[in-house]
Scaffold this motif. Structure first.
Motif, PDB file in Angstrom:
ATOM      1  N   LEU A  84      60.935  60.271  74.408  1.00 18.90           N
ATOM      2  CA  LEU A  84      62.125  59.856  73.240  1.00 18.90           C
ATOM      3  C   LEU A  84      62.616  61.171  72.772  1.00 18.90           C
ATOM      4  N   ALA A  85      62.631  62.362  73.499  1.00 19.88           N
ATOM      5  CA  ALA A  85      62.968  63.629  72.856  1.00 19.88           C
ATOM      6  C   ALA A  85      64.393  63.441  72.565  1.00 19.88           C
ATOM      7  N   PHE A  86      65.206  62.705  73.435  1.00 22.98           N
ATOM      8  CA  PHE A  86      66.885  62.566  73.499  1.00 22.98           C
ATOM      9  C   PHE A  86      67.184  61.956  72.259  1.00 22.98           C
ATOM     10  N   MET A  87      66.166  61.290  71.491  1.00 22.61           N
ATOM     11  CA  MET A  87      66.763  60.560  70.402  1.00 22.61           C
ATOM     12  C   MET A  87      66.254  61.285  69.075  1.00 22.61           C
ATOM     13  N   VAL A  98      52.152  55.532  64.896  1.00 21.22           N
ATOM     14  CA  VAL A  98      53.823  54.982  64.654  1.00 21.22           C
ATOM     15  C   VAL A  98      54.736  56.059  64.835  1.00 21.22           C
ATOM     16  N   ILE A  99      55.780  55.958  65.735  1.00 20.03           N
ATOM     17  CA  ILE A  99      56.869  56.617  65.888  1.00 20.03           C
ATOM     18  C   ILE A  99      58.119  56.030  65.895  1.00 20.03           C
ATOM     19  N   VAL A 100      59.081  56.589  64.944  1.00 15.47           N
ATOM     20  CA  VAL A 100      60.280  55.543  64.685  1.00 15.47           C
ATOM     21  C   VAL A 100      61.323  56.477  64.759  1.00 15.47           C
ATOM     22  N   THR A 101      62.349  56.287  65.791  1.00 17.54           N
ATOM     23  CA  THR A 101      63.395  56.995  66.061  1.00 17.54           C
ATOM     24  C   THR A 101      64.620  56.748  65.351  1.00 17.54           C
ATOM     25  N   ASP A 102      65.589  57.516  64.945  1.00 18.40           N
ATOM     26  CA  ASP A 102      67.080  57.155  64.239  1.00 18.40           C
ATOM     27  C   ASP A 102      67.882  56.359  65.328  1.00 18.40           C
ATOM     28  N   THR A 117      60.914  51.888  68.145  1.00 19.06           N
ATOM     29  CA  THR A 117      59.593  52.198  67.246  1.00 19.06           C
ATOM     30  C   THR A 117      58.561  51.850  68.164  1.00 19.06           C
ATOM     31  N   VAL A 118      57.606  52.917  68.426  1.00 19.33           N
ATOM     32  CA  VAL A 118      56.399  53.007  69.377  1.00 19.33           C
ATOM     33  C   VAL A 118      55.222  52.956  68.475  1.00 19.33           C
ATOM     34  N   PHE A 135      65.649  48.271  69.319  1.00 18.93           N
ATOM     35  CA  PHE A 135      66.720  47.567  68.635  1.00 18.93           C
ATOM     36  C   PHE A 135      67.992  48.336  69.153  1.00 18.93           C
ATOM     37  N   LYS A 136      68.999  47.318  69.228  1.00 19.21           N
ATOM     38  CA  LYS A 136      70.306  47.369  69.568  1.00 19.21           C
ATOM     39  C   LYS A 136      71.546  46.815  68.841  1.00 19.21           C
TER      40      LYS A 136
END
Length: 176
Positions: A84-87, A98-102, A117-118, A135-136
């Motif tokens: 998920l490095a691109f996010m 827990v990992i949450v991206t923006d 969210t992972v 989520f989209k």
């Protein structure tokens, strides 16, 4: 008979009972206090004996985490961050897993954005030790973002990519 000559005066028995109850309650409360620390109860470990019907089948709960390490599988953690490095990263909790991206907007589709969210659920490298939610949102006619459903395959594809990367990291660690 005079009032003061009775063997048991009215109220003296009640005072005696009250004094006895008070003495017993003080004794009971003082017995609760102790100079020893709190008792620590432990369970029988998987390799320390005891009955474990799943011992030969590979089950039996979570693997123990060593002191000073993160609370989840390190390969899954690193693979999730790599995948998920691109996010943009909103938050990451290595102890809770827990990992949450923006929100991420693909430059080729500026009217859609995604957020992930992972949850890493285990200290072992297992496929069921990982849960991904995607989520989209899409832009509506007024230019605001509205929630839209994602394909179930999207979360599965991200899970598979994370698991593949985790296996690669584990193999590279074993080889060298």
């Amino acid at each position: 008979m005079e009032r003061g000559t009775m063997a048991f005066e009215r109220g003296s028995v009640l005072r005696g009972v009250a004094a006895g109850v008070l003495a017993l309650s003080v004794l009971g409360v003082s017995a609760c206090g102790s100079t020893k620390g709190p008792k620590v109860f432990s369970t029988v470990s998987d390799d320390g004996g005891g009955f474990n019907p799943f011992k030969g089948l590979g089950g039996g709960g979570k693997a123990p985490a060593s002191e000073g390490s993160i609370g989840v599988n390190g390969y899954l953690w690193r693979a999730t961050l790599d995948t998920l490095a691109f996010m943009p990263l909103a938050s990451a909790d290595p102890y809770g897993g827990v990992i949450v991206t923006d929100w991420y907007v693909n430059p080729e589709k500026p009217d859609e954005r995604f957020k992930a969210t992972v949850y890493i659920l285990d200290t072992r490298l297992r496929a069921d030790g990982l849960n991904v939610n995607v989520f989209k949102q899409s832009k509506d006619a007024a230019g605001g973002w509205t929630d839209t459903p994602t394909a179930d395959q999207t979360a599965t594809d991200i899970e598979n990519a994370i698991l593949t990367r985790a296996r690669q990291l584990r193999l590279s660690n074993i080889k060298g």
